[in-house]
Design an enzyme around this catalytic site. Structure first.
Site, PDB file in Angstrom:
ATOM      1  N   HIS A 121      76.425  43.298  58.672  1.00 39.11           N
ATOM      2  CA  HIS A 121      75.360  43.281  57.656  1.00 39.11           C
ATOM      3  C   HIS A 121      75.196  41.853  57.174  1.00 39.11           C
ATOM      4  O   HIS A 121      76.146  41.062  57.170  1.00 39.11           O
ATOM      5  CB  HIS A 121      75.718  44.219  56.497  1.00 39.11           C
ATOM      6  CG  HIS A 121      75.498  45.660  56.823  1.00 39.11           C
ATOM      7  ND1 HIS A 121      74.429  46.382  56.348  1.00 39.11           N
ATOM      8  CD2 HIS A 121      76.191  46.506  57.628  1.00 39.11           C
ATOM      9  CE1 HIS A 121      74.482  47.618  56.829  1.00 39.11           C
ATOM     10  NE2 HIS A 121      75.544  47.722  57.602  1.00 39.11           N
ATOM     11  N   CYS A 126      68.506  48.277  50.023  1.00 39.37           N
ATOM     12  CA  CYS A 126      67.514  48.783  49.087  1.00 39.37           C
ATOM     13  C   CYS A 126      66.869  47.607  48.365  1.00 39.37           C
ATOM     14  O   CYS A 126      67.551  46.781  47.770  1.00 39.37           O
ATOM     15  CB  CYS A 126      68.192  49.701  48.073  1.00 39.37           C
ATOM     16  SG  CYS A 126      67.074  50.196  46.767  1.00 39.37           S
TER      17      CYS A 126
HETATM   18 ZN    ZN Z   1      76.159  49.537  58.435  1.00 41.25          ZN
END
Ligand code: ZN
Length: 306
Positions: free
Chosen positions: A208, A239
């Site tokens: 990530h 988000c």
């Molecule tokens: Zn992930």
């Protein structure tokens, strides 16, 4: 000869999972079909988890039912327990991904049981998958750090990977679930896990970009011998309304880096950039990926003139 790097597209699952709005099933199906048209051959299409906890994935069965299945594509369903596995097989997934969190606290928060129970569930799932003729792999999550326990000792990650390897999976992944890893850590952890599991088990890495180290980590993983990487179209996965967006590494940016670095991915970058633009329109907001904004290079001059 060009080395090949396989990319597992996780946009439809990890990418969409934390989106505030639920994407209509038809749009999810179009997303997956676009990815396949751009060259993706292994896609995490959905997860079979409690719809009350993850409403975005409540239509898992409908998504699978709506896809025109191709024999050359692996449609991966993420599962966290035996119940999810049974649903995934019934829905027609030809690959199962299970996640076991290296951190016991995180595993309890995410899956309601401790890491040991999840490893036991994985061993059962791997056996059932073999009987069902479905290939199965497992991801060791939070392998680079945990939001609750902090630093994750390498010995702990290696131990979880080794115990998961006892089921004989074709592949084990290490995941930087919260985006805290740095390249030196990748080099070290890949070597440690590689040494601990049988040579027949392939390694995959999942990053990530929470702290902007995602692509550097991906490069470090490739240099360490990892031949399969997860990525999400447009880099979605965080988000937009949360203070700490946690998107996956963007597939377009990864393909660009790898291709110009001399690696083959089988992905048509221009088609993927178009998919990223479609995704922006569908979600109604910009995606984090840079190639969707900056475009490919070198550009085709005729295309710009027209
Ligand atoms: Zn992930």
């Amino acid at each position: 000869m060009m080395r090949s790097i396989e990319i597992v597209e996780v946009g439809p699952r990890d990418g969409l999972q934390s989106e505030p709005g639920v994407m209509p099933t038809a749009a999810k199906i179009e997303f997956i079909e676009r990815l396949i048209a751009a060259g993706s051959r292994r896609i995490e299409v959905t997860s079979f988890v409690n719809p009350k906890r993850v409403p975005q994935m409540a239509d898992a069965e409908q998504v699978l039912a709506g896809l025109t299945k191709r024999p050359d594509v692996h449609y991966v369903g993420l599962v966290l327990n035996r119940k999810g596995f049974d649903r995934a097989v019934a829905a027609g997934c030809n690959e199962i991904g299970m996640a076991v969190v290296a951190s016991d606290t995180f595993n309890r928060r995410n899956q309601g049981v401790g890491t040991d129970e999840s490893i036991a569930a994985w061993l059962d799932i791997a056996q059932a998958a073999r009987a069902a003729g479905v290939r199965a792999q497992v991801t060791v999550s939070a392998a680079f750090g945990c939001p609750f326990e902090g630093e994750m000792p390498i010995a702990r990650v290696v131990d979880v990977a080794r115990r998961c390897a006892e089921a004989g999976p074709f592949e084990i992944a290490i995941a930087d679930t919260i985006g805290v890893g740095v390249p030196t850590q990748v080099t070290e952890l890949v070597a440690a896990v590689r040494a601990a599991v049988p040579a027949s088990v392939r390694l995959r890495a999942h990053f990530h970009n929470t702290r902007n180290t995602g692509l550097a980590n991906a490069w470090a993983a490739v240099q360490a011998g990892v031949a399969t990487l997860d990525a999400s179209a447009g880099g979605i996965g965080g988000c937009p309304f949360a203070p700490a967006a946690t998107g996956n590494i963007p597939t377009e940016d990864l393909v660009y880096m790898l291709t110009r670095g001399g690696y083959a991915t089988g992905i048509d970058l221009d088609a993927l950039i178009e998919t990223g633009k479609w995704l922006q329109q569908t979600l109604g907001r910009p995606v984090p990926g840079m190639l969707v904004k900056a475009g490919n290079f070198p550009r085709i001059v005729a295309e710009r003139a027209a």
